[in-house]
Design a protein around this motif. Structure first.
Motif, PDB file in Angstrom:
ATOM      1  N   VAL A 161     -54.252 185.145  58.730  1.00 29.99           N
ATOM      2  CA  VAL A 161     -54.007 184.949  60.163  1.00 29.99           C
ATOM      3  C   VAL A 161     -55.157 184.190  60.819  1.00 29.99           C
ATOM      4  O   VAL A 161     -54.950 183.240  61.575  1.00 29.99           O
ATOM      5  N   MET A 162     -56.394 184.597  60.524  1.00 28.30           N
ATOM      6  CA  MET A 162     -57.571 183.990  61.145  1.00 28.30           C
ATOM      7  C   MET A 162     -57.847 182.594  60.588  1.00 28.30           C
ATOM      8  O   MET A 162     -58.206 181.675  61.322  1.00 28.30           O
ATOM      9  N   GLY A 163     -57.709 182.461  59.241  1.00 27.98           N
ATOM     10  CA  GLY A 163     -58.090 181.199  58.627  1.00 27.98           C
ATOM     11  C   GLY A 163     -59.572 180.954  58.804  1.00 27.98           C
ATOM     12  O   GLY A 163     -60.380 181.874  58.849  1.00 27.98           O
ATOM     13  N   ASN A 164     -59.962 179.695  58.964  1.00 26.80           N
ATOM     14  CA  ASN A 164     -61.370 179.357  59.208  1.00 26.80           C
ATOM     15  C   ASN A 164     -61.546 178.747  60.590  1.00 26.80           C
ATOM     16  O   ASN A 164     -62.406 177.905  60.821  1.00 26.80           O
ATOM     17  N   SER A 165     -60.652 179.158  61.519  1.00 24.78           N
ATOM     18  CA  SER A 165     -60.642 178.560  62.854  1.00 24.78           C
ATOM     19  C   SER A 165     -61.926 178.836  63.631  1.00 24.78           C
ATOM     20  O   SER A 165     -62.304 178.066  64.507  1.00 24.78           O
ATOM     21  N   LEU A 166     -62.601 179.965  63.328  1.00 22.82           N
ATOM     22  CA  LEU A 166     -63.808 180.295  64.078  1.00 22.82           C
ATOM     23  C   LEU A 166     -65.025 179.514  63.586  1.00 22.82           C
ATOM     24  O   LEU A 166     -66.000 179.356  64.306  1.00 22.82           O
ATOM     25  N   ASN A 167     -64.971 179.032  62.348  1.00 22.81           N
ATOM     26  CA  ASN A 167     -66.061 178.227  61.791  1.00 22.81           C
ATOM     27  C   ASN A 167     -67.383 178.990  61.826  1.00 22.81           C
ATOM     28  O   ASN A 167     -68.415 178.466  62.262  1.00 22.81           O
ATOM     29  N   ILE A 168     -67.373 180.254  61.362  1.00 25.53           N
ATOM     30  CA  ILE A 168     -68.585 181.066  61.312  1.00 25.53           C
ATOM     31  C   ILE A 168     -68.842 181.483  59.868  1.00 25.53           C
ATOM     32  O   ILE A 168     -67.934 181.935  59.173  1.00 25.53           O
ATOM     33  N   SER A 169     -70.079 181.342  59.433  1.00 24.02           N
ATOM     34  CA  SER A 169     -70.459 181.777  58.093  1.00 24.02           C
ATOM     35  C   SER A 169     -70.337 183.292  57.964  1.00 24.02           C
ATOM     36  O   SER A 169     -70.639 184.037  58.900  1.00 24.02           O
ATOM     37  N   SER A 170     -69.894 183.753  56.793  1.00 26.38           N
ATOM     38  CA  SER A 170     -69.776 185.192  56.549  1.00 26.38           C
ATOM     39  C   SER A 170     -71.135 185.883  56.634  1.00 26.38           C
ATOM     40  O   SER A 170     -71.251 186.996  57.141  1.00 26.38           O
ATOM     41  N   LEU A 171     -72.175 185.203  56.138  1.00 23.86           N
ATOM     42  CA  LEU A 171     -73.524 185.760  56.226  1.00 23.86           C
ATOM     43  C   LEU A 171     -73.960 185.888  57.681  1.00 23.86           C
ATOM     44  O   LEU A 171     -74.593 186.881  58.068  1.00 23.86           O
ATOM     45  N   VAL A 172     -73.601 184.892  58.489  1.00 21.83           N
ATOM     46  CA  VAL A 172     -73.956 184.919  59.919  1.00 21.83           C
ATOM     47  C   VAL A 172     -73.255 186.076  60.618  1.00 21.83           C
ATOM     48  O   VAL A 172     -73.826 186.707  61.514  1.00 21.83           O
ATOM     49  N   VAL A 173     -72.014 186.380  60.217  1.00 24.35           N
ATOM     50  CA  VAL A 173     -71.285 187.506  60.811  1.00 24.35           C
ATOM     51  C   VAL A 173     -72.049 188.802  60.575  1.00 24.35           C
ATOM     52  O   VAL A 173     -72.231 189.617  61.499  1.00 24.35           O
ATOM     53  N   ILE A 174     -72.528 189.003  59.340  1.00 25.61           N
ATOM     54  CA  ILE A 174     -73.290 190.218  59.019  1.00 25.61           C
ATOM     55  C   ILE A 174     -74.612 190.245  59.770  1.00 25.61           C
ATOM     56  O   ILE A 174     -75.012 191.281  60.331  1.00 25.61           O
ATOM     57  N   LEU A 175     -75.314 189.098  59.802  1.00 31.23           N
ATOM     58  CA  LEU A 175     -76.606 189.041  60.486  1.00 31.23           C
ATOM     59  C   LEU A 175     -76.454 189.260  61.992  1.00 31.23           C
ATOM     60  O   LEU A 175     -77.238 189.985  62.608  1.00 31.23           O
ATOM     61  N   SER A 176     -75.421 188.638  62.591  1.00 32.14           N
ATOM     62  CA  SER A 176     -75.207 188.811  64.034  1.00 32.14           C
ATOM     63  C   SER A 176     -74.818 190.253  64.348  1.00 32.14           C
ATOM     64  O   SER A 176     -75.225 190.807  65.374  1.00 32.14           O
ATOM     65  N   LEU A 177     -74.038 190.859  63.443  1.00 36.33           N
ATOM     66  CA  LEU A 177     -73.690 192.271  63.602  1.00 36.33           C
ATOM     67  C   LEU A 177     -74.945 193.137  63.618  1.00 36.33           C
ATOM     68  O   LEU A 177     -75.098 194.032  64.465  1.00 36.33           O
ATOM     69  N   THR A 178     -75.866 192.855  62.697  1.00 26.23           N
ATOM     70  CA  THR A 178     -77.107 193.626  62.611  1.00 26.23           C
ATOM     71  C   THR A 178     -78.006 193.385  63.820  1.00 26.23           C
ATOM     72  O   THR A 178     -78.528 194.332  64.424  1.00 26.23           O
ATOM     73  N   ILE A 179     -78.176 192.117  64.187  1.00 25.65           N
ATOM     74  CA  ILE A 179     -79.099 191.771  65.274  1.00 25.65           C
ATOM     75  C   ILE A 179     -78.595 192.297  66.615  1.00 25.65           C
ATOM     76  O   ILE A 179     -79.328 192.968  67.354  1.00 25.65           O
ATOM     77  N   TRP A 180     -77.323 191.992  66.947  1.00 27.94           N
ATOM     78  CA  TRP A 180     -76.793 192.441  68.235  1.00 27.94           C
ATOM     79  C   TRP A 180     -76.619 193.957  68.260  1.00 27.94           C
ATOM     80  O   TRP A 180     -76.725 194.573  69.329  1.00 27.94           O
ATOM     81  N   GLY A 181     -76.366 194.561  67.095  1.00 33.29           N
ATOM     82  CA  GLY A 181     -76.308 196.016  67.036  1.00 33.29           C
ATOM     83  C   GLY A 181     -77.670 196.634  67.303  1.00 33.29           C
ATOM     84  O   GLY A 181     -77.772 197.668  67.970  1.00 33.29           O
ATOM     85  N   ALA A 182     -78.735 195.998  66.799  1.00 31.56           N
ATOM     86  CA  ALA A 182     -80.087 196.493  67.049  1.00 31.56           C
ATOM     87  C   ALA A 182     -80.480 196.336  68.513  1.00 31.56           C
ATOM     88  O   ALA A 182     -81.208 197.160  69.074  1.00 31.56           O
ATOM     89  N   ILE A 183     -79.968 195.277  69.157  1.00 32.12           N
ATOM     90  CA  ILE A 183     -80.334 195.016  70.559  1.00 32.12           C
ATOM     91  C   ILE A 183     -79.516 195.877  71.513  1.00 32.12           C
ATOM     92  O   ILE A 183     -80.075 196.510  72.424  1.00 32.12           O
ATOM     93  N   TRP A 184     -78.192 195.949  71.296  1.00 31.24           N
ATOM     94  CA  TRP A 184     -77.300 196.612  72.258  1.00 31.24           C
ATOM     95  C   TRP A 184     -76.474 197.744  71.665  1.00 31.24           C
ATOM     96  O   TRP A 184     -75.543 198.226  72.307  1.00 31.24           O
ATOM     97  N   GLY A 185     -76.763 198.165  70.448  1.00 34.57           N
ATOM     98  CA  GLY A 185     -76.040 199.290  69.871  1.00 34.57           C
ATOM     99  C   GLY A 185     -74.609 198.943  69.484  1.00 34.57           C
ATOM    100  O   GLY A 185     -74.308 197.813  69.082  1.00 34.57           O
TER     101      GLY A 185
END
Length: 355
Positions: free
Chosen positions: A288-312
């Motif tokens: 369904v999603m395909g690659n329309s968002l154009n985001i690296s899988s590694l970046v998804v994990i890193l952004s999850l960690t970083i924004w989770g550390a900043i804002w829970g």
């Protein structure tokens, strides 16, 4: 490389690090104001998506002005939220009425665990629970609920003012950019961001809804109490990339221990709900999603960690929409384009073409 170039590079890196640290500090200490605004911005994007669906109806497109379409979309969102809150309150009241049963079932399960483990797990658990201050926990929960209600009112105000500002934005754009070319490029930039975020939220909502619905039927089949509550929890947690589906699987499975007082229902629900998460998350969602968002899988994990550390938890939920915004904006700024390349899936960007 000359000494002058080295000095320039060092100063450039220093300024970048200082700006990065300053930004993180500002984000941490202004969470109470920035997070509600970002949520309001996402609600605004959802209103745009609903408004586009309303415009697909010929009669509505001809007879309803834009402000009325926005008002209808805004009311639909509020009605859905109110229904969800009512369902949650009803489910929570049912769960609270059975606390004594769950406590006795927990004791029964702990005895079963003691027998399987060959050691006294119960005494260790109780010694840990004695250290928990229930009064402080209840006070923290009350403060959190109060903060949520306050944020909901603030988000509502932000959305209303965004809708009002939307009507005068074209006029401000003309004053800000005298050049027609720059005006058109800025409008296309906002439209691109609107399209990408709205598409992600729409598809993610549909996928999460499918996961929650299938899990609801599984929980009913096993006779789990308050299946609507757990299905809604699964629906919400699926917005958190990667770990959200894991947490959403564990919660109802662990609750089954409290309800039934046995380990077998835990295993059955863990396997069943986990299978739904795997099939939907690894088979249906990529299609369904395909690659329309154009985001690296590694970046998804890193952004999850970083924004989770900043804002829970809220930072985890908002991590992907924020990253989408960053890619769209940074790829149009030459000095920050390298960041967009690093965040993208394959380093390929679709910058807006000049007229």
């Amino acid at each position: 490389m000359t000494a002058e170039h080295k000095t320039f590079d060092i100063s450039k890196i220093t300024y970048f690090l200082l700006a990065l640290v300053s930004t993180v500090i500002i984000l941490v200490y202004s969470e109470d104001y920035i997070v509600p605004f970002i949520i309001a911005l996402i609600v605004w994007f959802i209103i745009h998506e609903l408004r586009e669906n309303i415009q697909q109806i010929p009669w509505m497109r001809r007879n309803c002005p834009m402000w009325l379409q926005s008002a209808i979309a805004f009311m639909v969102i509020n009605i859905v939220i109110l229904i969800i809150i009512e369902l949650l309150m009803y489910s929570m009241s049912n769960l609270m009425s059975s606390l004594e049963l769950y406590e006795s079932n927990l004791d029964k399960t702990l005895l079963e665990v003691n027998a399987l483990a060959g050691m006294d797990v119960t005494s260790h658990l109780y010694s840990y629970l004695e250290k928990v201050d229930l009064t402080e926990l209840a006070s923290s929960l009350a403060d959190y609920v109060t903060a949520l209600l306050g944020d909901a009112f603030l988000i509502l105000l932000y959305v209303l003012f965004l809708l009002i500002e939307e009507s005068i934005f074209p006029e401000k754009l003309k004053r800000l950019y005298p050049s027609d070319k720059q005006q058109r490029k800025t409008v296309r930039l906002f439209n691109k961001m609107d399209h990408n975020i709205s598409r992600y939220l729409t598809l993610k909502t549909l996928v999460s809804l499918l996961t929650g619905l299938l899990s609801y039927f599984v929980l009913i089949a096993f006779g789990v109490d308050a299946p609507i509550f757990w299905a809604l929890l699964i629906f919400v947690l699926n917005y958190i990339p990667t770990i959200g589906s894991l947490i959403a699987t564990l919660f109802p499975a662990c609750f089954a221990i409290l309800q039934f007082g046995e380990l077998a229902p835990f295993v059955y629900i863990l396997i069943s709900v986990g299978a739904i998460q795997i099939i939907v998350g690894n088979v249906i969602e990529p299609k369904v999603m395909g690659n329309s968002l154009n985001i690296s899988s590694l970046v998804v994990i890193l952004s999850l960690t970083i924004w989770g550390a900043i804002w829970g938890v809220m930072g985890m939920i908002l991590s992907v929409p924020i990253t989408v915004m960053m890619i769209v904006v940074f790829e149009e700024i030459p000095s920050l384009r390298f960041i967009a390349v690093m965040l993208s899936e394959k380093g390929e960007l679709n910058a807006l073409e000049e007229d």
